[in-house]
Design a protein around this motif. Structure first.
Motif, mmCIF file in Angstrom:
data_model
loop_
_atom_site.group_PDB
_atom_site.id
_atom_site.type_symbol
_atom_site.label_atom_id
_atom_site.label_comp_id
_atom_site.label_asym_id
_atom_site.label_seq_id
_atom_site.Cartn_x
_atom_site.Cartn_y
_atom_site.Cartn_z
ATOM 1 N N GLY A 5 -8.087 -3.619 -1.692
ATOM 2 C CA GLY A 5 -7.393 -2.957 -0.520
ATOM 3 C C GLY A 5 -7.676 -3.362 0.857
ATOM 4 O O GLY A 5 -8.519 -4.594 0.961
ATOM 5 N N ASP B 143 -5.161 1.288 0.455
ATOM 6 C CA ASP B 143 -5.078 0.853 -0.667
ATOM 7 C C ASP B 143 -4.470 0.213 -1.504
ATOM 8 O O ASP B 143 -3.775 -0.225 -2.741
ATOM 9 N N ALA C 141 1.440 -1.507 -0.256
ATOM 10 C CA ALA C 141 0.110 -0.063 0.325
ATOM 11 C C ALA C 141 0.824 0.833 -0.329
ATOM 12 O O ALA C 141 1.934 1.175 0.381
#
Length: 458
Positions: A448, A406, A381
């Motif tokens: 995610g 994310d 992420a």
């Protein structure tokens, strides 16, 4: 689409937490439940016994009525029975009237004599003589089999219109024979009051044995239940004490290791870094730029190691969790995560950290710590959001934590068989049962990962 990997805390764990939080009142409630169950059992047995005794009394009353009907048919009715009764001969009616006086002066309330086609040829209530009613199946079967039958009278039938004022009766019928062999149906009506007396008699015989045995069993079992409840409470207290001691020992050990690292290795490396930086300056002043560059590079490596060790110290034991609270400790985690290359944003709602129990603080911190560790190690992420909040619950306020990244996400179905990436969260899910909390992990490939936590604030 986001799918859920682990849902709410299983019911057995919630039940275990409620049992632990009940404290010393739990054995007392268990004993009350045991006593109430015993009383309810006695009441149910009493009701069932009353029903069984009434059924038995009705059966005995019907058997007695059949026997009495047979005696009256042989000793009273058939000796007075004449063939002229079928044609309404006055002499035959007078003879049967004498028999009826003998019958109705005793237990018989009413008597009837029927032909096979349903005509009443005689009754002590002479209004019925000559009336015709269809015979029931049981009555017709008696004329065929020759065996007596008995039942509780059905006052809704037309043939019983004149018996309404007599109440509920036992109705018994059997075949009798005229001197010429003509078959008639002899029917008697006897009061049902004997059933209540027999029910009471049977119930009084049944009551001391059954109810007395149940009460005695309860008296014997209750001290055992008290002893078992006390042993269970003592074992629970000992288990909770061992758990608290284990957590305290673990916390003390983590604090000791963190202190040793901070005061020992980290300080030594800091001194080494300063020494290397000083040597680099001296080499640069002496014109030895190559040596100065190597020393600067070594000093930078040592400082990087210091930052890693300090992050490790925060992971092992957050210094701010006890001193300044959960908010500061989460701030340290966010800074550490940002330093490791993932931009961490921390949002703490107003009043979220107000009057938190120690267990709620520690649990929330451990969940955040494990979630952020997974973000750095596995999620790939670039950013992660951490939000700490609070909401009302059925038994008081609930502390909530949400960690959303994310990253690349994962397939929950495929991750079930792989314990390594999420073993820490699984262990925390087990810990959730001890604090009455809940952990939920949601993810999908490319979508995610979201980790949410709830725990009672007290």
């Amino acid at each position: 689409m986001v799918s859920v990997r682990r849902a709410a805390l299983p019911a057995p764990r919630r039940a275990a937490h409620r049992a632990r939080s009940a404290g010393s009142g739990t054995p007392r409630r268990a004993l009350v439940h045991f006593a109430l169950a015993g009383v309810l059992t006695v009441v149910l047995i009493a009701v069932a016994g009353a029903f069984v005794s009434r059924t038995a009394a009705e059966g005995q009353a019907l058997d007695g009525a059949r026997r009495l009907n047979g005696v009256l048919a042989r000793t009273v009715v058939e000796p007075h029975l004449r063939d002229g009764l079928l044609t309404g001969d006055p002499a035959a009616l007078a003879a049967m009237r004498d028999a009826a006086r003998l019958l109705t002066g005793g237990p018989v309330q009413r008597m009837k004599l029927w032909t096979a086609d349903g005509r009443v040829v005689y009754s002590d209530d002479e209004r019925l003589i000559g009336r015709q009613y269809p015979l029931g199946l049981d009555e017709a079967e008696v004329l065929v089999t020759g065996e007596a039958a008995a039942e509780i009278s059905d006052l809704s039938r037309a043939e019983n219109d004149l018996e309404h004022d007599l109440g509920t009766l036992l109705e018994v019928y059997r075949p009798v024979h005229t001197p010429s062999g003509q078959v008639l149906l002899f029917e008697t009506y006897m009061p049902l009051s004997s059933v209540a007396a027999r029910t009471s008699a049977i119930w009084l015989q049944f009551l001391p044995i059954t109810i007395g045995a149940l009460v005695l069993l309860q008296l014997v079992q209750f001290p055992l239940a008290v002893r078992l409840a006390r042993q269970t409470a003592r074992a629970r207290r000992e288990r909770e004490l061992m758990l608290h001691r284990s957590l305290a020992a673990s916390d003390a050990e983590r604090r000791r290791i963190a202190a040793d690292l901070h005061d020992g290795v980290v300080q030594d490396l800091a001194a080494t870094s300063m020494a290397l930086a000083g040597s680099a300056i001296e080499a640069d002043q002496a014109g030895n730029r190559a040596e100065s560059g190597r020393l600067h590079l070594a000093a930078d490596s040592v400082r990087s190691a210091i930052r890693s060790l300090r992050s490790l110290v925060v992971d092992i034991h957050p210094p701010n969790l006890r001193r300044t609270g959960l908010a500061a400790a989460l701030g340290d985690l966010a800074e550490t995560t940002t330093a490791r290359g993932v931009m961490a944003t921390l949002v703490i709602d107003d009043g979220a950290t107000r009057r938190l129990s120690c267990s709620a603080e520690q649990f929330a911190f451990r969940v955040a710590q494990e979630a952020l560790r997974n973000v750095v190690a596995h999620a790939g992420a670039s950013a992660v959001d951490v939000r700490l909040g609070r909401r009302p619950g059925p038994d008081g306020d609930v502390l909530t934590l949400a960690v959303n990244d994310d990253g690349v996400g994962f397939d929950p179905a495929a991750a079930v068989s792989d314990d390594r990436p999420h073993l820490g969260l699984r262990l925390l899910d087990d810990l959730a049962g001890d604090v009455g909390g809940r952990i939920e992990v949601s993810s999908a490939p490319g979508a995610g990962t979201a980790v949410t936590m709830e725990v009672p604030v007290s």
